[in-house]
Design a protein around this motif. Structure first.
Motif, PDB file in Angstrom:
ATOM      1  N   SER A  10      88.598  55.867   8.157  1.00 46.94           N
ATOM      2  CA  SER A  10      88.824  56.053   9.961  1.00 46.94           C
ATOM      3  C   SER A  10      87.949  55.389  10.425  1.00 46.94           C
ATOM      4  O   SER A  10      88.343  55.556  11.880  1.00 46.94           O
ATOM      5  N   LYS A  22      91.674  61.049  13.470  1.00 57.33           N
ATOM      6  CA  LYS A  22      91.016  62.158  13.012  1.00 57.33           C
ATOM      7  C   LYS A  22      90.229  61.654  12.561  1.00 57.33           C
ATOM      8  O   LYS A  22      89.602  61.247  11.054  1.00 57.33           O
ATOM      9  N   THR A  30      92.209  62.254   6.125  1.00 58.35           N
ATOM     10  CA  THR A  30      93.528  62.006   6.166  1.00 58.35           C
ATOM     11  C   THR A  30      94.376  61.681   5.334  1.00 58.35           C
ATOM     12  O   THR A  30      93.813  61.911   3.989  1.00 58.35           O
ATOM     13  N   ASP A  53      94.088  51.890   7.240  1.00 63.69           N
ATOM     14  CA  ASP A  53      93.233  53.306   6.649  1.00 63.69           C
ATOM     15  C   ASP A  53      93.426  54.043   6.189  1.00 63.69           C
ATOM     16  O   ASP A  53      94.619  54.703   6.190  1.00 63.69           O
TER      17      ASP A  53
HETATM   18 MG    MG Z   1      90.333  59.534   7.107  1.00 62.19          MG
END
Ligand code: MG
Ligand code: GTP
Length: 194
Positions: A10, A22, A30, A53
């Motif tokens: 991320s 986040k 995630t 992601d």
């Molecule tokens: Mg992540």
């Protein structure tokens, strides 16, 4: 982008696209894939592509461990896997080559057949027909060592040597200093172009 939880996926997408997922210092931050558009170059040679992601994978993910297989289809739809491996001591695991192998094994084990029955409703017929046996095992992959600002030098060396032996492309990046990130972006664009 695939890899263990906390590998820095991320963080990387937030550095190369406008996506602002986040980011946190604990696993499974995630929960669902985040998409971001990456652009490289300038008009008229501007190129752009979408990066995804993914939630972190762990051993047994294909059997439902961790967040399991719920995002499998997203990984299947990608053209290139970017495998992130943490070479700092933050991972809490001793061997980045072992980490790399665990995740690859999960990817190779992932097939739509592992999905629970209720996922069948989402399957597109045409897509089903053309689906190879192990859709992820043969996808092109590049490998990215992360957190090189705080790398354990032995881990970095060991991973780099292993990836070289496997004849895969290898990058080393830091989201803190920015090292390697521009190079990686161009390399992704080139892979997708090819
Ligand atoms: Mg992540
Ligand atoms: N020192 C250092 N820390 C980093 C770097 N990249 C990410 N981190 C830290 O590593 C932790 C995990 O980062 P994330 O980007 O949330 O990791 P992730 O792979 O998305 O994790 P999941 O969503 O759980 O799969 C955060 O505390 C980040 O600040 C880096 O290049 N250097």
């Amino acid at each position: 982008m695939v890899g263990y939880p906390n590998a820095g996926k991320s963080t990387l997408i937030s550095r190369i696209s406008a996506a602002r997922p986040k980011i946190a210092d604990y696993p499974f931050t995630t929960l669902e894939p985040n998409l971001g558009v990456v652009t490289v170059g300038e008009e008229p040679d501007l190129e752009s592509f979408v990066v995804a992601d993914m939630p972190g994978l762990i051993e047994g993910a294909h059997l439902g461990s961790g967040l399991g297989t719920q995002f499998l289809r997203h990984i299947e739809r990608t053209r290139l896997l970017v495998h992130l491996v943490d070479v700092s001591d933050a991972s809490g695991r001793p061997d980045p080559v072992a980490d790399f192998k665990v995740i690859n094994k999960e990817l190779a084990s992932f097939t739509s057949k592992n999905l629970p029955k209720e996922f069948d409703a989402f399957a597109d017929d045409a897509e089903e027909e053309s689906k190879p046996e192990h859709p992820l095992a043969n996808k092109p992959m590049i490998v990215v060592a992360t957190k090189i600002d705080s790398a354990n030098p032995d881990k970095l060396k060991k991973l780099a040597a292993h990836i070289k032996r496997k004849k895969l492309e290898f990058h080393a990046i830091s989201a803190v200093t920015g090292e390697g990130i521009e190079d990686l972006k161009w390399s992704l664009a080139k892979h997708l172009r090819d």
